[in-house]
Scaffold this active site. Structure first.
Site, PDB file in Angstrom:
ATOM      1  N   PRO A 162     -19.026 -20.580   6.892  1.00 35.27           N
ATOM      2  CG  PRO A 162     -21.102 -19.961   7.684  1.00 35.27           C
ATOM      3  CD  PRO A 162     -19.729 -19.444   7.464  1.00 35.27           C
ATOM      4  CD  GLU A 163     -15.409 -22.497   2.245  1.00 31.71           C
ATOM      5  OE1 GLU A 163     -15.220 -23.324   1.331  1.00 31.71           O
ATOM      6  OE2 GLU A 163     -14.481 -21.904   2.813  1.00 31.71           O
TER       7      GLU A 163
ATOM      8  NE  ARG B 113     -15.641 -11.374  11.545  1.00 29.40           N
ATOM      9  CZ  ARG B 113     -14.614 -12.175  11.340  1.00 29.40           C
ATOM     10  NH1 ARG B 113     -13.968 -12.139  10.191  1.00 29.40           N
ATOM     11  NH2 ARG B 113     -14.250 -13.025  12.260  1.00 29.40           N
TER      12      ARG B 113
END
Length: 287
Positions: free
Chosen positions: A2-3, A111
């Site tokens: 996600p940017e 993660r």
DNA sequence: CTTGGGACCTGGCTGC
DNA sequence: TGCAGCCAGGTCCCAA
């Protein structure tokens, strides 16, 4: 990952479901996702609060609460926010939120890099970020000022959140390709013309990706579970071993600040400005 | 002060 | 087939 375009998409698609709703239940399944506040205090302060608004700053998602506080989330590498779907409940759900309209929101993050904060003042978390690249206040001059202060690879400068907010590894590579600038060029070596081209490339790349609802590489999903489509527009990012779509030259990978960076050696030649390597009298020959 | 590199984290991939 | 080892990267932290 996600940017800016992915976080913006999540904000737009989640807002209709949760804005003006109150938290009725909060479950933290992995204590590590809550930063700076004990989990029990985090839950107690959140339950009963109403979401007044959702905002995005860089890659941060900000829920403005009725008591003036802000719930801030950062999805980092693999985080995503999902409206509850029984098929998507798995061991990677780190937190769940129930709302007064019956909606359930899941914070999923394989993660475990994602983080949340509950703060009185959002600026304590996002205050040091650089300008928003899609805001009216971001201009070619602002970009030039930011870059001129740094003798680091332009790729490293673009992903530095204090110079410009919201650009990560994928979109930095895409913007540099669009501007035909080699990722290892020094940030303070760009000509004003190059900086201007880079400015428009950044905005174009980010806007197109938002139109395509973000890029579904790795674990990014939209809140309803659908995929984004921006990855199909990528010219260099995540295209290891492939050829340049513009000229056919095999794309190359180089490490910049320990981050894999893809570029086309033909379209983005390394043409460092010579004025720094030669006496001024010789430099004048190139003007 | 600036810059650069490692840590964090774990699924997925490579190669033996 | 099994498994060790490496890679991915946003941000923080530390060292030079």
């Amino acid at each position: 990952m996600p940017e800016l375009p992915e976080v913006e998409t999540i904000k737009r698609e989640l807002s209709p479901w949760v804005v003006r709703q109150s938290f009725t239940q909060v479950a933290i399944l992995d204590d590590k996702v809550v930063s700076d506040t004990p989990v029990e205090e985090f839950r107690r302060r959140l339950i009963g609060q109403r979401i007044q608004n959702m905002e995005r700053r860089g890659k941060y998602l900000i829920f403005k609460l009725s008591n003036g506080e802000s719930l801030i989330m950062h999805l980092r590498m693999t985080g995503t926010l999902l409206l509850k779907n029984p098929e998507r409940i798995d061991r990677y759900i780190r937190a769940t939120f129930h709302f007064s309209n019956g909606i359930q929101l899941l914070f999923r993050d394989p993660r475990r890099f994602g983080k949340m904060w509950l703060v009185a003042n959002a600026e304590s978390i996002v205050g040091k970020l650089g300008p928003e690249p899609l805001s009216g206040g971001f201009t070619p001059d602002i970009l030039a000022q930011g870059l001129s202060k740094h003798c680091i690879p332009i790729k490293a400068a673009l992903i530095d959140q204090n110079i410009v907010a919201g650009i990560g590894n994928m979109y930095a590579d895409e913007a540099l390709f669009a501007a035909r600038i080699h990722p290892l060029r020094k940030a303070d070596s760009l000509s004003s013309e190059e900086t201007r081209t880079l400015y428009y490339s950044i905005r174009q790349v980010l806007c197109s990706a938002i139109d395509r609802k973000g890029a579904s590489v790795d674990t990014y999903f939209r809140p309803d579970g659908q995929l984004g489509l921006a990855q199909f527009d990528f010219k260099v990012a995540h295209r290891s071993g492939q050829s340049c779509s513009a000229c056919g030259t095999p794309l190359q990978r180089v490490l910049v600040r320990n981050r894999g960076s893809y570029f086309c050696p033909n379209c983005q030649p390394y043409t460092e400005v010579l004025q720094f390597d030669f006496p001024v009298s010789y430099g004048a020959l190139w003007d």
